[in-house]
Scaffold this active site. Structure first.
Site, PDB file in Angstrom:
ATOM      1  N   CYS A 124      74.634  32.099  21.264  1.00 53.48           N
ATOM      2  CA  CYS A 124      73.651  32.842  20.464  1.00 53.48           C
ATOM      3  C   CYS A 124      74.234  33.082  19.071  1.00 53.48           C
ATOM      4  CB  CYS A 124      73.306  34.189  21.104  1.00 53.48           C
ATOM      5  SG  CYS A 124      72.152  35.148  20.073  1.00 53.48           S
ATOM      6  N   THR A 161      60.420  25.681  20.362  1.00 52.18           N
ATOM      7  CA  THR A 161      59.498  25.928  19.242  1.00 52.18           C
ATOM      8  C   THR A 161      58.062  25.483  19.545  1.00 52.18           C
ATOM      9  OG1 THR A 161      61.321  25.769  17.654  1.00 52.18           O
ATOM     10  CG2 THR A 161      59.091  25.391  16.808  1.00 52.18           C
ATOM     11  N   SER A 174      65.313  28.805  26.990  1.00 48.51           N
ATOM     12  CA  SER A 174      65.531  30.245  27.151  1.00 48.51           C
ATOM     13  C   SER A 174      65.184  30.956  25.847  1.00 48.51           C
ATOM     14  CB  SER A 174      66.987  30.521  27.505  1.00 48.51           C
ATOM     15  OG  SER A 174      67.182  31.926  27.618  1.00 48.51           O
ATOM     16  N   LYS A 182      64.721  34.826  29.641  1.00 49.08           N
ATOM     17  CA  LYS A 182      65.330  35.173  28.344  1.00 49.08           C
ATOM     18  C   LYS A 182      66.780  35.572  28.581  1.00 49.08           C
ATOM     19  CE  LYS A 182      66.227  36.760  24.234  1.00 49.08           C
ATOM     20  NZ  LYS A 182      66.468  35.787  23.131  1.00 49.08           N
TER      21      LYS A 182
HETATM   22  O1  LIG Z   1      70.871  32.027  21.956  1.00 46.57           O
HETATM   23  C1  LIG Z   1      69.965  32.343  21.176  1.00 46.57           C
HETATM   24  N1  LIG Z   1      69.493  31.439  20.299  1.00 46.57           N
HETATM   25  C2  LIG Z   1      68.570  31.744  19.380  1.00 46.57           C
HETATM   26  O2  LIG Z   1      68.214  30.881  18.565  1.00 46.57           O
HETATM   27  N2  LIG Z   1      68.026  33.005  19.358  1.00 46.57           N
HETATM   28  C3  LIG Z   1      68.264  33.898  20.412  1.00 46.57           C
HETATM   29  C4  LIG Z   1      68.322  35.344  19.955  1.00 46.57           C
HETATM   30  O3  LIG Z   1      68.557  35.606  18.760  1.00 46.57           O
HETATM   31  O4  LIG Z   1      68.174  36.195  20.846  1.00 46.57           O
HETATM   32  N3  LIG Z   1      69.430  33.598  21.181  1.00 46.57           N
END
Ligand SMILES: O=C1NC(=O)NC(C(=O)O)N1
Length: 308
Positions: free
Chosen positions: A129, A269, A20, A44
């Protein structure tokens, strides 16, 4: 030989999907993922309202991985609900719908709307997050996690899993597993990025938000990702599947996540760096490893990591 894999009552053509947040925010990005060689895909993480996210630069590719402090930029819940309702499981990908509400109330509002909709996919509730200033990663607060999951499962009756941060302490694995085993979860996704790392280029940080602090992904995190997949595979109920995420760059990395017990494997990545061609390459490389070892399908070796 086949790379089919199951989560709950869903069967996927192969065990690969995006992580995601990577190439899954816009309609065009989602359509590419819906039609590429990955066995499934995920949106996302969204919030109720659209978000700009943190100031750029907020994502940087690194030699050994990546660092990001995106800050949950997304087109808002209504957009993703509309997308997944129209997606209608074409290509049998059983799309995953990622939620990252900024409060429990926001998550409950989104879950209520999904519960009352025709959505037939799986929800991945992001409890990890690390990039919202002032907001802790819920899943590092065990009591809070229990409260959240009690509320979630009092309302939401469709298949749901959670996205976890990495844990680094045996007692934490056990405490978290004890909590998760109390709930009708269909899967857990291990791991989210390793939060609040710092990368320096010469004399400067490389991302703007939070003084350069961001979540680390890629090769850097594979040992931690594999450990989390393995521990939760061993500690959780057998009906809770593990989705592995972290450090997947080649077929060998996919194979190792599966050995640790993962049913699906997410690519972050490396997908960012290589684009969706990565799925074709990973499938070929995994098949070659399985061929060499005489494995005909994933269940021939999934979870069978040998100890000394
Ligand atoms: O859960 C998340 N993990 C991450 O590494 N980055 C995103 C974010 O910052 O939106 N969200």
């Amino acid at each position: 030989m086949n790379l089919e894999s199951k989560i709950y009552d869903r069967t996927f053509a192969n065990c690969l999907m995006n992580a995601s947040g990577v190439k899954c925010m816009t309609f065009d990005e989602l359509e590419v993922l819906r039609t590429a060689e990955n066995g499934s895909f995920i949106t996302k993480s969204c919030t109720l309202q659209p978000r700009e996210g943190n100031p750029s630069p907020r994502y940087i590719d690194l030699k050994l991985g990546s660092i990001n402090s995106m800050g949950l930029p997304n087109l808002g819940f209504d957009f993703y609900l509309d997308y997944v309702l129209n997606e209608n499981n074409r290509n049998n990908k059983n799309v995953f719908f990622s939620l990252a509400g900024l409060s429990l109330e926001e998550n409950m509002e989104m879950l209520k709307q999904i519960q009352n909709s025709d959505f037939k996919g799986l929800v991945e509730l992001n409890l990890s997050c690390p990039n919202i200033p002032g907001k802790p990663q819920t899943a590092y607060d065990f009591d809070r996690t229990k409260v959240v999951l009690e509320e979630v499962f009092s309302l939401y009756k469709k298949p749901l899993g959670v996205k976890l941060p990495p844990y680094f302490d045996m007692v934490h694995f056990e405490m978290m597993a004890e909590i998760l085993n109390k709930f009708p979860l269909k899967f857990v996704t291990c791991i989210n990025s390793i939060g609040n790392a710092l990368f320096i280029d010469n004399e400067t940080v490389v991302i703007k938000p939070k003084g350069g602090f961001g979540g680390i992904g890629g090769a850097y995190v594979k040992p931690t990702a594999l450990a989390n997949v393995r521990m939760f595979y061993k500690l959780l109920r057998n009906d809770i599947a593990i989705i592995g995420c972290g450090g997947v760059e080649n077929g060998r990395d996919v194979f190792e996540h599966l050995l640790c017990g993962a049913s699906m494997v997410q690519v972050g990545t490396q997908l960012m760096k290589e684009g969706t061609d990565v799925f074709h390459r990973l499938i070929l490389e995994l098949k070659e490893i399985m061929q060499t070892k005489g494995y005909k399908n994933i269940e021939d070796f999934r979870g069978s990591l040998k100890e000394l």
